[in-house]
Design an enzyme around this catalytic site. Structure first.
Site, PDB file in Angstrom:
ATOM      1  N   ASP A 160      -7.717  -1.905  -4.665  1.00 29.13           N
ATOM      2  CA  ASP A 160      -6.342  -1.940  -4.151  1.00 29.13           C
ATOM      3  C   ASP A 160      -5.385  -1.336  -5.179  1.00 29.13           C
ATOM      4  OD1 ASP A 160      -7.146  -3.306  -1.869  1.00 29.13           O
ATOM      5  OD2 ASP A 160      -6.468  -5.269  -2.576  1.00 29.13           O
ATOM      6  N   ARG A 198      -7.416   5.149   0.644  1.00 27.83           N
ATOM      7  CA  ARG A 198      -6.619   4.433   1.644  1.00 27.83           C
ATOM      8  C   ARG A 198      -5.161   4.817   1.392  1.00 27.83           C
ATOM      9  NH1 ARG A 198      -6.176  -1.500   0.168  1.00 27.83           N
ATOM     10  NH2 ARG A 198      -8.103  -1.979   1.264  1.00 27.83           N
TER      11      ARG A 198
HETATM   12  C1  FAD Z   1      -5.611  -2.491   5.229  1.00 33.66           C
HETATM   13  C2  FAD Z   1      -4.379  -2.493   4.378  1.00 33.66           C
HETATM   14  C3  FAD Z   1      -4.493  -2.463   3.008  1.00 33.66           C
HETATM   15  C4  FAD Z   1      -3.361  -2.450   2.206  1.00 33.66           C
HETATM   16  N1  FAD Z   1      -3.487  -2.309   0.849  1.00 33.66           N
HETATM   17  C5  FAD Z   1      -2.399  -2.166   0.083  1.00 33.66           C
HETATM   18  C6  FAD Z   1      -2.499  -1.885  -1.308  1.00 33.66           C
HETATM   19  O1  FAD Z   1      -3.597  -1.750  -1.862  1.00 33.66           O
HETATM   20  N2  FAD Z   1      -1.344  -1.771  -2.015  1.00 33.66           N
HETATM   21  C7  FAD Z   1      -0.106  -1.881  -1.433  1.00 33.66           C
HETATM   22  O2  FAD Z   1       0.901  -1.731  -2.130  1.00 33.66           O
HETATM   23  N3  FAD Z   1       0.012  -2.161  -0.123  1.00 33.66           N
HETATM   24  C8  FAD Z   1      -1.093  -2.307   0.644  1.00 33.66           C
HETATM   25  N4  FAD Z   1      -0.953  -2.565   1.990  1.00 33.66           N
HETATM   26  C9  FAD Z   1       0.372  -2.944   2.544  1.00 33.66           C
HETATM   27  C10 FAD Z   1       1.205  -1.739   2.920  1.00 33.66           C
HETATM   28  O3  FAD Z   1       1.665  -1.112   1.743  1.00 33.66           O
HETATM   29  C11 FAD Z   1       2.413  -2.152   3.773  1.00 33.66           C
HETATM   30  O4  FAD Z   1       3.210  -3.043   3.056  1.00 33.66           O
HETATM   31  C12 FAD Z   1       2.048  -2.797   5.095  1.00 33.66           C
HETATM   32  O5  FAD Z   1       0.941  -2.178   5.677  1.00 33.66           O
HETATM   33  C13 FAD Z   1       3.227  -2.733   6.108  1.00 33.66           C
HETATM   34  O6  FAD Z   1       3.531  -1.402   6.366  1.00 33.66           O
HETATM   35  P1  FAD Z   1       3.133  -0.631   7.702  1.00 33.66           P
HETATM   36  O7  FAD Z   1       2.427   0.614   7.273  1.00 33.66           O
HETATM   37  O8  FAD Z   1       2.357  -1.482   8.610  1.00 33.66           O
HETATM   38  O9  FAD Z   1       4.486  -0.137   8.321  1.00 33.66           O
HETATM   39  P2  FAD Z   1       5.841  -0.907   8.675  1.00 33.66           P
HETATM   40  O10 FAD Z   1       6.819   0.163   8.971  1.00 33.66           O
HETATM   41  O11 FAD Z   1       6.180  -1.906   7.627  1.00 33.66           O
HETATM   42  O12 FAD Z   1       5.450  -1.671   9.985  1.00 33.66           O
HETATM   43  C14 FAD Z   1       5.180  -1.039  11.220  1.00 33.66           C
HETATM   44  C15 FAD Z   1       5.067  -2.123  12.299  1.00 33.66           C
HETATM   45  O13 FAD Z   1       3.885  -2.905  12.050  1.00 33.66           O
HETATM   46  C16 FAD Z   1       4.130  -4.275  12.244  1.00 33.66           C
HETATM   47  N5  FAD Z   1       3.970  -5.005  10.971  1.00 33.66           N
HETATM   48  C17 FAD Z   1       3.898  -4.457   9.731  1.00 33.66           C
HETATM   49  N6  FAD Z   1       3.683  -5.407   8.797  1.00 33.66           N
HETATM   50  C18 FAD Z   1       3.631  -6.590   9.459  1.00 33.66           C
HETATM   51  C19 FAD Z   1       3.443  -7.935   9.070  1.00 33.66           C
HETATM   52  N7  FAD Z   1       3.260  -8.281   7.798  1.00 33.66           N
HETATM   53  N8  FAD Z   1       3.461  -8.888  10.036  1.00 33.66           N
HETATM   54  C20 FAD Z   1       3.637  -8.567  11.334  1.00 33.66           C
HETATM   55  N9  FAD Z   1       3.823  -7.300  11.769  1.00 33.66           N
HETATM   56  C21 FAD Z   1       3.826  -6.321  10.859  1.00 33.66           C
HETATM   57  C22 FAD Z   1       5.545  -4.398  12.795  1.00 33.66           C
HETATM   58  O14 FAD Z   1       5.456  -4.347  14.186  1.00 33.66           O
HETATM   59  C23 FAD Z   1       6.204  -3.146  12.250  1.00 33.66           C
HETATM   60  O15 FAD Z   1       7.259  -2.731  13.069  1.00 33.66           O
HETATM   61  C24 FAD Z   1      -2.070  -2.531   2.809  1.00 33.66           C
HETATM   62  C25 FAD Z   1      -1.956  -2.548   4.199  1.00 33.66           C
HETATM   63  C26 FAD Z   1      -3.074  -2.500   4.982  1.00 33.66           C
HETATM   64  C27 FAD Z   1      -2.913  -2.467   6.463  1.00 33.66           C
END
Ligand code: FAD
Length: 305
Positions: free
Chosen positions: A131, A182
């Site tokens: 990560d 990723r």
């Molecule tokens: C598999 C995976 C691994 C990850 N690994 C890392 C990492 O190593 N380092 C790091 O900094 N970040 C990591 N993240 C977190 C990432 O950086 C984002 O903070 C997170 O994915 C929310 O962003 P989004 O791309 O979904 O878009 P956003 O624009 O935040 O969300 C898009 C839509 O998705 C839904 N959504 C998003 N988050 C949530 C939530 N928590 N609860 C409910 N609905 C939600 C909502 O409907 C929102 O409108 C990871 C995320 C995923 C999915």
């Protein structure tokens, strides 16, 4: 960035709130995002997800370790996780944080620990994703990833965060390795001199990173719940004739479960990141910061409780 998001991310680092949160435990609703406090809790959750067509990864939650001995306990736990995945025949790999393996104590210690786990995973046909954490750890994390690849380990991947200005250069430097990457938006509180504060800029940077990575020779995990970005990835891959084995969608356990299954039905590979462990507080706070509406969900549980 919204003030509420900053506030929640600041609360993630408060030891007092952490103690309070842990005390009220799963009643607060952590169970929506975390598969349980033990590996025994997590295994049936992972199996259920696998049975519905999703592959999974798991993480033993925890970030701070104080000394080398504590990192050895974490390594032993992950060895056990990889063994258990094998005996249970789960379609699950491992995602871990280098700070959990000692990165804040000594980079070489973290490198040795992750090297051991990547080797242990290889012997079990498994894979380890490293990560990405706060920006102060990015250089060391990418150094360690590069070193693992140069040492011949193919079963290891890294993460790039679209909110960091530097990530496009980092991607360009990694591409010759045919990396397994990723792509995420980024989950931490970062200052505006190194990270885009506006969501629109983060989303634009995400598209650039995703397209460049998909156009390279490696494997791309499109890790987002953002449907616009997901559909963009699908059209881009279609137009360029990028085979489906070269990319995967990744989402978090408890977030957009219907979308996860819809993509499986459309024939895409979807991985659900499904963490477990007693130290779930900071993970939960990052999930709240991403969507403050989740706070309402938690409060409802509290008052129902
Ligand atoms: C598999 C995976 C691994 C990850 N690994 C890392 C990492 O190593 N380092 C790091 O900094 N970040 C990591 N993240 C977190 C990432 O950086 C984002 O903070 C997170 O994915 C929310 O962003 P989004 O791309 O979904 O878009 P956003 O624009 O935040 O969300 C898009 C839509 O998705 C839904 N959504 C998003 N988050 C949530 C939530 N928590 N609860 C409910 N609905 C939600 C909502 O409907 C929102 O409108 C990871 C995320 C995923 C999915």
């Amino acid at each position: 960035m919204s003030a509420l998001r900053s506030l929640i991310l600041a609360a993630a680092d408060s030891p007092r709130l952490q103690r309070l949160g842990q005390k009220y435990g799963f009643r607060l609703g952590a169970a929506r995002f975390v598969a349980g406090e033990t590996l025994d809790d997590a295994v049936p959750v992972l199996r259920r997800l696998n049975d519905s067509g999703l592959c999974t990864n798991t993480t033993l939650l925890g970030e701070g370790v104080r000394n080398e001995a504590e990192t050895r306990t974490v390594v032993a736990a992950y060895r056990g996780v990889l063994d258990r995945i094998r005996t249970e025949e789960l379609r699950t790999n491992v995602a871990l944080k280098l700070t959990h393996l000692g990165l804040s104590i000594d980079e070489e210690l973290a490198r040795r620990n992750v090297d051991e786990l990547v080797e242990h995973a290889a012997q079990r046909d498994n894979f380890v994703r490293i990560d990405m954490e706060e920006s102060r750890h990015v250089d060391a994390t990418l150094r360690i990833y590069r070193r693992l690849r140069e040492d011949g380990h193919g079963n290891v991947g890294a993460v790039l965060q679209a909110y960091l200005f530097r990530s496009e250069d980092d991607l360009a430097a990694l591409l010759p390795l045919a990396p397994n990457l990723r792509i995420v938006k980024g989950a931490y509180l970062e200052p505006p001199d190194i990270a885009y504060p506006r969501k629109r800029d983060v989303d634009d940077a995400y598209v650039r990173l995703m397209e460049t990575s998909l156009g390279g020779e490696g494997f791309t995990a499109v890790a987002t719940h953002d449907e616009t970005l997901i559909e963009h990835a699908i059209s881009f891959a279609d137009e360029r004739g990028i085979p489906r084995e070269r990319f995967q969608f990744q989402m978090l356990y408890g977030v957009r479960p219907r979308l996860q299954l819809d993509l499986v039905r459309r024939g895409f590979d979807v991985l659900v990141a499904t963490p477990y462990g007693p130290e779930w507080y900071r993970y939960l706070m990052r999930r709240l910061a991403e969507r403050p509406a989740n706070l309402l969900f938690l409060l409802r549980n509290l008052f129902r409780g």
